[in-house]
Design an enzyme around this catalytic site. Structure first.
Site, PDB file in Angstrom:
ATOM      1  N   SER A   1      33.891  17.046  -1.669  1.00 35.09           N
ATOM      2  CA  SER A   1      33.369  15.799  -1.096  1.00 35.09           C
ATOM      3  C   SER A   1      33.611  14.666  -2.086  1.00 35.09           C
ATOM      4  O   SER A   1      33.382  14.819  -3.293  1.00 35.09           O
ATOM      5  CB  SER A   1      31.873  15.956  -0.833  1.00 35.09           C
ATOM      6  OG  SER A   1      31.329  14.731  -0.407  1.00 35.09           O
ATOM      7  N   ALA A   2      34.036  13.503  -1.562  1.00 36.84           N
ATOM      8  CA  ALA A   2      34.418  12.394  -2.445  1.00 36.84           C
ATOM      9  C   ALA A   2      33.230  11.740  -3.141  1.00 36.84           C
ATOM     10  O   ALA A   2      33.322  11.340  -4.302  1.00 36.84           O
ATOM     11  CB  ALA A   2      35.164  11.336  -1.622  1.00 36.84           C
ATOM     12  N   HIS A   3      32.099  11.637  -2.440  1.00 33.80           N
ATOM     13  CA  HIS A   3      31.030  10.800  -3.000  1.00 33.80           C
ATOM     14  C   HIS A   3      30.255  11.451  -4.138  1.00 33.80           C
ATOM     15  O   HIS A   3      29.398  10.821  -4.741  1.00 33.80           O
ATOM     16  CB  HIS A   3      30.081  10.284  -1.902  1.00 33.80           C
ATOM     17  CG  HIS A   3      29.163  11.289  -1.286  1.00 33.80           C
ATOM     18  ND1 HIS A   3      27.813  11.281  -1.529  1.00 33.80           N
ATOM     19  CD2 HIS A   3      29.381  12.295  -0.428  1.00 33.80           C
ATOM     20  CE1 HIS A   3      27.246  12.249  -0.819  1.00 33.80           C
ATOM     21  NE2 HIS A   3      28.178  12.873  -0.144  1.00 33.80           N
TER      22      HIS A   3
ATOM     23  N   GLN B   1      29.663  20.264  -5.596  1.00 33.89           N
ATOM     24  CA  GLN B   1      28.994  19.865  -6.840  1.00 33.89           C
ATOM     25  C   GLN B   1      29.757  20.289  -8.084  1.00 33.89           C
ATOM     26  O   GLN B   1      29.349  19.962  -9.197  1.00 33.89           O
ATOM     27  CB  GLN B   1      27.568  20.433  -6.898  1.00 33.89           C
ATOM     28  CG  GLN B   1      26.627  19.867  -5.850  1.00 33.89           C
ATOM     29  CD  GLN B   1      26.244  18.398  -6.083  1.00 33.89           C
ATOM     30  OE1 GLN B   1      26.520  17.821  -7.147  1.00 33.89           O
ATOM     31  NE2 GLN B   1      25.611  17.791  -5.096  1.00 33.89           N
TER      32      GLN B   1
ATOM     33  N   GLY C   1      31.895  16.699   2.823  1.00 38.39           N
ATOM     34  CA  GLY C   1      31.641  18.084   2.448  1.00 38.39           C
ATOM     35  C   GLY C   1      31.090  18.892   3.610  1.00 38.39           C
ATOM     36  O   GLY C   1      31.435  20.062   3.789  1.00 38.39           O
ATOM     37  N   THR C   2      30.239  18.264   4.391  1.00 38.03           N
ATOM     38  CA  THR C   2      29.627  18.987   5.515  1.00 38.03           C
ATOM     39  C   THR C   2      30.704  19.445   6.492  1.00 38.03           C
ATOM     40  O   THR C   2      30.738  20.614   6.902  1.00 38.03           O
ATOM     41  CB  THR C   2      28.608  18.080   6.238  1.00 38.03           C
ATOM     42  OG1 THR C   2      27.613  17.694   5.282  1.00 38.03           O
ATOM     43  CG2 THR C   2      27.954  18.791   7.404  1.00 38.03           C
TER      44      THR C   2
ATOM     45  N   ASN D   1      23.387  22.339  -6.097  1.00 40.88           N
ATOM     46  CA  ASN D   1      23.057  20.908  -6.106  1.00 40.88           C
ATOM     47  C   ASN D   1      21.675  20.624  -6.674  1.00 40.88           C
ATOM     48  O   ASN D   1      21.438  19.561  -7.237  1.00 40.88           O
ATOM     49  CB  ASN D   1      23.179  20.338  -4.684  1.00 40.88           C
ATOM     50  CG  ASN D   1      22.568  21.234  -3.630  1.00 40.88           C
ATOM     51  OD1 ASN D   1      22.978  22.386  -3.476  1.00 40.88           O
ATOM     52  ND2 ASN D   1      21.586  20.735  -2.919  1.00 40.88           N
TER      53      ASN D   1
ATOM     54  N   CYS E   1      15.593  16.492   0.897  1.00 35.08           N
ATOM     55  CA  CYS E   1      16.600  16.787   1.900  1.00 35.08           C
ATOM     56  C   CYS E   1      17.186  15.472   2.363  1.00 35.08           C
ATOM     57  O   CYS E   1      16.790  14.403   1.911  1.00 35.08           O
ATOM     58  CB  CYS E   1      16.024  17.601   3.043  1.00 35.08           C
ATOM     59  SG  CYS E   1      14.941  16.670   4.087  1.00 35.08           S
TER      60      CYS E   1
ATOM     61  N   THR F   1      42.665  10.205  13.236  1.00 30.61           N
ATOM     62  CA  THR F   1      43.338   9.378  12.229  1.00 30.61           C
ATOM     63  C   THR F   1      42.594   9.459  10.901  1.00 30.61           C
ATOM     64  O   THR F   1      41.376   9.313  10.863  1.00 30.61           O
ATOM     65  CB  THR F   1      43.408   7.915  12.718  1.00 30.61           C
ATOM     66  OG1 THR F   1      44.117   7.906  13.959  1.00 30.61           O
ATOM     67  CG2 THR F   1      44.117   7.027  11.712  1.00 30.61           C
TER      68      THR F   1
HETATM   69  N1  PLP Z   1      27.487  20.884  -0.295  1.00 28.45           N
HETATM   70  C1  PLP Z   1      26.761  20.552  -1.361  1.00 28.45           C
HETATM   71  C2  PLP Z   1      26.541  21.552  -2.435  1.00 28.45           C
HETATM   72  C3  PLP Z   1      26.199  19.272  -1.466  1.00 28.45           C
HETATM   73  O1  PLP Z   1      25.479  18.959  -2.535  1.00 28.45           O
HETATM   74  C4  PLP Z   1      26.430  18.346  -0.419  1.00 28.45           C
HETATM   75  C5  PLP Z   1      25.835  16.993  -0.471  1.00 28.45           C
HETATM   76  O2  PLP Z   1      24.646  16.830  -0.667  1.00 28.45           O
HETATM   77  C6  PLP Z   1      27.211  18.746   0.679  1.00 28.45           C
HETATM   78  C7  PLP Z   1      27.728  20.019   0.698  1.00 28.45           C
HETATM   79  C8  PLP Z   1      27.485  17.827   1.819  1.00 28.45           C
HETATM   80  O3  PLP Z   1      28.505  16.917   1.502  1.00 28.45           O
HETATM   81  P1  PLP Z   1      28.654  15.551   2.321  1.00 28.45           P
HETATM   82  O4  PLP Z   1      27.464  14.716   1.958  1.00 28.45           O
HETATM   83  O5  PLP Z   1      29.943  14.964   1.845  1.00 28.45           O
HETATM   84  O6  PLP Z   1      28.706  15.904   3.761  1.00 28.45           O
END
Ligand code: PLP
Length: 379
Positions: free
Chosen positions: A198-200, A178, A68-69, A150, A322, A236
């Site tokens: 984001s997958a996790h 989220q 996600g980041t 989140n 955090c 890759t």
């Molecule tokens: N954006 C939101 C709203 C999140 O809750 C998170 C994860 O905590 C992220 C972005 C970041 O995602 P990732 O952990 O896959 O980099």
């Protein structure tokens, strides 16, 4: 152990594990032209289709990233670069640091878009700001507004905000990390230009994500190399991670009604804690993700609660946890006007695909026992 920290990471779903193992067995590069390479490519494109279907998007408009980041970073830096910096970023006050920090480093003016005390974007503020927009001075308006927060789970008025921004000649980026699998995320209905996943958070593995980009929306790559992902994200692809992401997303969409039904149990848990301990629930007046609860009582420090819950067999986060696990002031709660003294006691319980109804009662009991031993005793 009762796991109530799904908003940090959801446990990996069995469907994702299975898909990941199958992808690992392929053992080839999806860019290779030989048979094993083509088999890898097939899995990659299958996952792209699964995720595209989940958000009402064309598969080819998705770019896989490392999470996600990175998806947020690519959207913000990529649009700024393509517009030659002729833009101003309007960043909601409750965005994740993956958005605020990348916006801060993007090298263009950043303005904070305010939220109401209930934790939703202040649409009146946005409308007033856009009415005063001067395209020659401010450049293109680019709004960053998340799908759901989140910390509080509060669902944002993305569609309404994106409409206003589009009418003002701007673009909208939505961090839907989220939202996926918890509420309907449909890029067409939302009317956004970029959307990060984001997958996790859906039961896939950590370290995989995706950015959806509306066809024709400005975006320059920020990472250069072998030209993978239509040259928008070289490197890759993480095939097994992506296969797990696709399978987890499909399962999350299938299970969404079940997840949304958790609201009843979440609400009952909050009602019990409110009547027996007088908790304040943040964002309670807004539409929230069904499985998220963020609450506090004055004087019961978040770290103490998290430790007491852990000892009692319930894994939770402080409302402001955090990435380093340290507790710091919650910018989200501050933006909602919550006083520091109360915000310091905020904890977040978040449930998910493997949660059971009994988990809510058990978590409430462990919390109440801890509160009675400490803060309620002296009350
Ligand atoms: N954006 C939101 C709203 C999140 O809750 C998170 C994860 O905590 C992220 C972005 C970041 O995602 P990732 O952990 O896959 O980099």
């Amino acid at each position: 152990m009762i796991y109530a920290d799904y908003n940090a990471t959801a446990p990996v779903r069995p469907e994702a594990k299975q898909a990941m193992m199958a992808a690992l067995d392929v053992g080839a590069n999806p860019s290779s032209v030989h048979g094993p390479g083509r088999a890898a490519r097939k899995l990659l494109e299958q996952a792209r289709s699964q995720i595209g279907l989940a958000i009402g998007a064309r598969a080819q408009d998705l770019i896989f990233t490392s999470g996600g980041t990175e998806a947020n970073a690519l959207a913000l830096n990529g649009v700024v670069a393509q517009l030659d910096g002729k833009c101003t970023l309007l960043v909601s006050a409750i965005e994740h640091e993956a958005v605020t920090k990348n916006a801060g480093y993007a090298g263009v003016p950043v303005e904070t878009a305010y939220v109401t005390p209930e934790g939703t974007l202040d649409l009146q503020w946005l409308q007033d700001r856009l009415a005063k927009w001067d395209l020659s001075r401010d450049g293109t308006p680019i709004l960053a507004l998340m799908m759901a927060n989140n910390e509080t789970g509060v669902i944002q008025p993305v569609m309404e905000a994106a409409t206003m921004v589009r009418e003002a000649g701007g673009l909208t980026h939505c961090d839907a990390v989220q939202g996926l699998g918890k509420v309907m995320v449909n890029v067409g209905l939302l009317g956004v230009d970029y959307l990060a996943l984001s997958a996790h958070k859906v039961g896939g593995p950590q370290g995989v994500g995706a950015l959806w980009v509306r066809s024709g929306a400005p975006l320059k790559p920020v990472l250069f190399g072998g030209g993978q992902e239509r040259s928008l994200r070289s490197g890759t692809e993480n095939l097994s991670g992506i296969a797990g992401f696709g399978a987890a997303t499909e399962a999350a969409i299938r299970d969404m009604p079940k997840l949304q039904a958790l609201a009843t149990h979440r609400d009952a848990m909050e009602a019990k804690l409110a009547s027996e301990a007088g908790i304040t629930v943040f964002g309670a007046g807004s539409d929230r993700l069904a499985q998220t609860s963020n609450f506090a009582i004055p004087g019961f420090r978040a770290e103490t609660q998290v430790m007491a819950m852990d000892l009692g067999g319930v894994a939770v986060s402080s409302g402001s946890a955090c990435s380093s696990g340290k507790v710091k002031r919650s910018l989200v709660l501050s933006a909602m006007g919550v006083e520091d003294a109360l915000a310091e006691s905020a904890i977040r319980l978040s449930f998910g695909w493997d949660s059971e109804i009994a988990d809510f009662d058990a978590a409430a009991q462990v919390w109440l026992d801890a509160a009675r031993r400490t803060v309620l005793k002296s009350a």
